[in-house]
Design a protein around this motif. Sequence first.
Motif: not given
Lengths: 358, 358, 358, 358
Positions: D336-340, D201-203, D138, D181-182, D184
């Motif tokens: 650096k997050y996972v972009d939905p 977490p991102e979705i 991340d 938090k992320v 990946w």
Amino acid sequence: MLRIGMLTSGGDCQALNAAMRGVVKGICSKRDDVEIYGFQEGYKGLIYSNFKMLTSRDFSGILTVGGTILGTSRQPFKLMRVPDENGLDKVEAMKHTYHKLNLDCLVVLGGNGTHKTANMLREEGLHVITLPKTIDNDLWGTDMTFGFQSAVDIATDTIDKIHTTATSHSRVFIVEVMGHKVGWVTLHAGIAGGADIIMLPEIPYDINVVVDAINKRKAAGKKFTIIAVAEGAISKEDAKLSKKELKAKKEKQKYPSVAYEVAEKIQKKTDQEVRITVPGHTQRGGSPCPYDRVLSTRLGAAAAEAILDGDYGYMLGVKKNDIVRVPLSEVAGKLKYVDPKSSIIKEAEMTGISFGIK
Amino acid sequence: MLRIGMLTSGGDCQALNAAMRGVVKGICSKRDDVEIYGFQEGYKGLIYSNFKMLTSRDFSGILTVGGTILGTSRQPFKLMRVPDENGLDKVEAMKHTYHKLNLDCLVVLGGNGTHKTANMLREEGLHVITLPKTIDNDLWGTDMTFGFQSAVDIATDTIDKIHTTATSHSRVFIVEVMGHKVGWVTLHAGIAGGADIIMLPEIPYDINVVVDAINKRKAAGKKFTIIAVAEGAISKEDAKLSKKELKAKKEKQKYPSVAYEVAEKIQKKTDQEVRITVPGHTQRGGSPCPYDRVLSTRLGAAAAEAILDGDYGYMLGVKKNDIVRVPLSEVAGKLKYVDPKSSIIKEAEMTGISFGIK
Amino acid sequence: MLRIGMLTSGGDCQALNAAMRGVVKGICSKRDDVEIYGFQEGYKGLIYSNFKMLTSRDFSGILTVGGTILGTSRQPFKLMRVPDENGLDKVEAMKHTYHKLNLDCLVVLGGNGTHKTANMLREEGLHVITLPKTIDNDLWGTDMTFGFQSAVDIATDTIDKIHTTATSHSRVFIVEVMGHKVGWVTLHAGIAGGADIIMLPEIPYDINVVVDAINKRKAAGKKFTIIAVAEGAISKEDAKLSKKELKAKKEKQKYPSVAYEVAEKIQKKTDQEVRITVPGHTQRGGSPCPYDRVLSTRLGAAAAEAILDGDYGYMLGVKKNDIVRVPLSEVAGKLKYVDPKSSIIKEAEMTGISFGIK
Amino acid sequence: MLRIGMLTSGGDCQALNAAMRGVVKGICSKRDDVEIYGFQEGYKGLIYSNFKMLTSRDFSGILTVGGTILGTSRQPFKLMRVPDENGLDKVEAMKHTYHKLNLDCLVVLGGNGTHKTANMLREEGLHVITLPKTIDNDLWGTDMTFGFQSAVDIATDTIDKIHTTATSHSRVFIVEVMGHKVGWVTLHAGIAGGADIIMLPEIPYDINVVVDAINKRKAAGKKFTIIAVAEGAISKEDAKLSKKELKAKKEKQKYPSVAYEVAEKIQKKTDQEVRITVPGHTQRGGSPCPYDRVLSTRLGAAAAEAILDGDYGYMLGVKKNDIVRVPLSEVAGKLKYVDPKSSIIKEAEMTGISFGIK
């Protein structure tokens, strides 16, 4: 109705099944009216119209399975326009099969040679989509091919195992890693396994430098030396020969493979025992590593998307972390070599690895 | 004060460190006044008085580490009573070192040859305790040696990987497994890996039966055949030769190893492509498998107990699930072969494995 | 015609498929006229006559595949003679299916509960042959069950991985290993993984002794402590409770599993951070290890031989290195526990392992 | 004389040792006059001047060893400017140690929090070079961090093992993968392991969509469902809560971790059994995978080069296949997050994976 032909060609590798699963799952996620023709044993199946009708069920549960459910064979592209023993023109035969089955697209998984043929079929008017499959990672137009990381993992495991036995004895160990023309697998496995010397096709070696590196280690109290040698490693003398001269020399020498040649040279010039390990086809075997599963699944799904878009004539490749469509015309016939001046070589040298050159 | 000498001799294998850790932890769990002399590179260290003083700390964290922290060397027992180039009688030299250091016991980890020497030292009056170390599992007096199961795991993994690539092509694959005199590793790895043909030193093969088995598989629609061949596999013709005749023949043939010999024979008699894999010394490498770690730890602790009891002259072995003390005099010089008439052979044949005999 | 029914019952484990392959290959090596009825999901399939007709092809290629192609379910033996919601007597239902299909033999793969039912069916006059399947290794009458060594390998791998992260931090790590009634997997994985403390159902622990062992390590400068705890580990206080009292206490405490209970006790009595790892069902998963593949293949082939001999009413077991037929009447209802006074416990203690008792 | 301080901070991961080896080998390949100060347990060692003098020998043989030879601790950056119980200002203490030892550069290996502190030290005038270490991948400014691929390999192996046992029973299996938090690691392991549902977490997930996906599988005759859930997965309801409200809710619910929460929700809404696996800290353990060894070795060597160039204030990162110097000021404080909406999510969905949203 969407009619998809599919074939795997050339030496097999890990994640072929995973990639095909990605293609089929991807298409079937959007369309119900799909027919899948699985051509057997590479282009041969297309030439001789040897195929099986497959459904999405056939691709379930194969994500982790090595090999290819379609079989493969070394591809016969060199002879393409030369009629076979029955007078068959192979290119025409492939076109005939394609049109007879009324295919919308042919999905081809293969390496360098396979891509030349795939591009020729595209030029002949067929709809073609390809996926970059090879342990060699030598395809132009993609940062990475699937199969590569799995092969690196296996070759590295071989070097790791040799390491423990090496520390117990005073010996030189040579591990022969796959790669006739390019050294990517050897380079990565050599760095990952902590090899002391790496010999690549792209960097012709000086046997005296190799011997110096061995002796220097011994003098420093290090009992063993581990050498990762690519199948296609070549001495600087041999690199100057013509293809014909080299072939004649090799035939005369009759070494089973390059590791035996290097071993003999080292034994003549040092007092150390030498042991050889040839993991061979294990490097193409076993379940694909997670990296290759993700890569091949993504490439497969992206191929499905291209087909659903009706956008043909591409190899799917990866650039940075994105999947991209690369025109087949740009891919065909190009090899991606290890550049002796690239930063990875320099970084490897900084950690003490010798490439057998001054 | 308790003074223990320790050495590892012969080809290395997995769990040597684990076994030594067991000995040292076991002794130090009861006694504080312990000195440990680690002789370097097998009997050589004892002969030339080359050793390191070690403490229990040196044996911490090595349970899972392959190789041997003492180093090893092929043991020189054949020349024992022949003075070396400096006129040194090696047996006397070993006794001298032992007495000079005022040792209470010498712990020796090794295989068949090592045990002969250990027994000789016992006959010379030294206190000796041994541990059965060999990937070959050919020591008499114990159900199992450590190193064996780890080697089987690695050889099986090789066959597993070959299996996936084999299913993609129509080929015969030969995997050469370690074992010059006995075939235990080949037998177990062959069964575990699902080999179609297994060739052992103890069961001289008839090449025509081997070829029949290959052809029969092909006729049944099975595209590939996997052969597990022990390094010491021998044809029934060669098995009739005298040792001298055989040696002369081998030297003339110049095969790098038995797999190449078998491959050539098969290629002459079938139309199938043959591929060779030689995992070689990887079979001695890597972290010991859990089975070997438990076995070696138990054997080591039991050796400690024998030493604390002052009960010398034994090899520790495993019978059923118990650790037992086996008199060295009974162990020395005996090999445990695969019995061609044993039930495991019969069971393997029932699952379709051919041993190359009718 | 030879008609064989087959089922797998109870918790699944590795090498179920390998064992069934051994049975089928073994029978088909001698007889062509064989019908195989694969009952689905354990005894349920026999009760409700839910089966698939299988051929030897269905058993090809499954040597290395985990799980069971027949499915399994926790076996309902407790309710055997109690009619179900439709008034069905389950024992009669099983007998009915057996006779209706005109079976010659029923092959049952299972653990302790499964064997009780199998013996009951034998007493009811059915021809039954069983195979000892369980990761727990708690079956009476065999030195070893298949599944055990694979589970040990996985639990050990978990401890190995925890070891590297443990060395980086100052923590207590608890790894919860499968085994409600018996501690064989925990014991072997604990020794193989170098656990510092092992907690077994058979040896009720004293939390103060556990805490002492942790503090002693810290005082000796060792930053971390690794504990392997069996699911059924129990404190000496709880071991004195009646079954009913214990159940009531557990329900009140609401720990997700024993590791959480032990963790809380340790955190109350030391100043160390505690981390928990629960590998859970992974311990039943994955490809069987080579040891289990050989064992299950041999047991399967030996079962085939018993069937071909018409010799029924046995579990196949392994004694030393031989496969033997053990009367079902002797096996049923007996568990093989870890004996707190056995030599393996003593050997483990000598290498510094604490079992949480004085 | 070149004086280098080095420390590893935050949660440990694989390839920390490999990276440090790269740095030290790289520097020592060009300079003989080097002193290496290894600070113990992260920034704590720098604050309290707790270090060991190390030589290049200490970094030999650690390429494949998990953990960190320097130890690590969660970094105390939040308290940086708050005096500790002895009135010590920690930032001043670190600067003091740095200057007292006359260091030329401080090499820091760590993740997101670590980089904030490293950048602060840079702002305070220290020469700092950092390496991107985290299983979470991340960190901003690099395509990849080392540790990530090793963690993915382990989490995938867990899912693979669950797969075989899942096929034997009719159950829902939840595998909890690291990542607060992320997501990946969960995303990649989920795709690689063939998970049916992935919760990140991102979705934020809709439990009804999750339950629908399970029921749909069952209706389609698929007996099991495998869910890969990140530690920080969150429902869409909870995602709307304030940090404080969420904390209060979590404390009330007392789930040991997210997998237990998701399991309870599923069990309330379906009739399926649910099983939980928590590989936990194993995901940080074991030998680094070859991918991470190559990456970390290259990053280490490139860090050495930057130091030899006297070019400070950078994190080394990888872009495409090249190692680059990224200004610390740009890296610090960014995740650096996972972009939905990214293509990998879309590709995963095309292969049938549900992310718990419509």
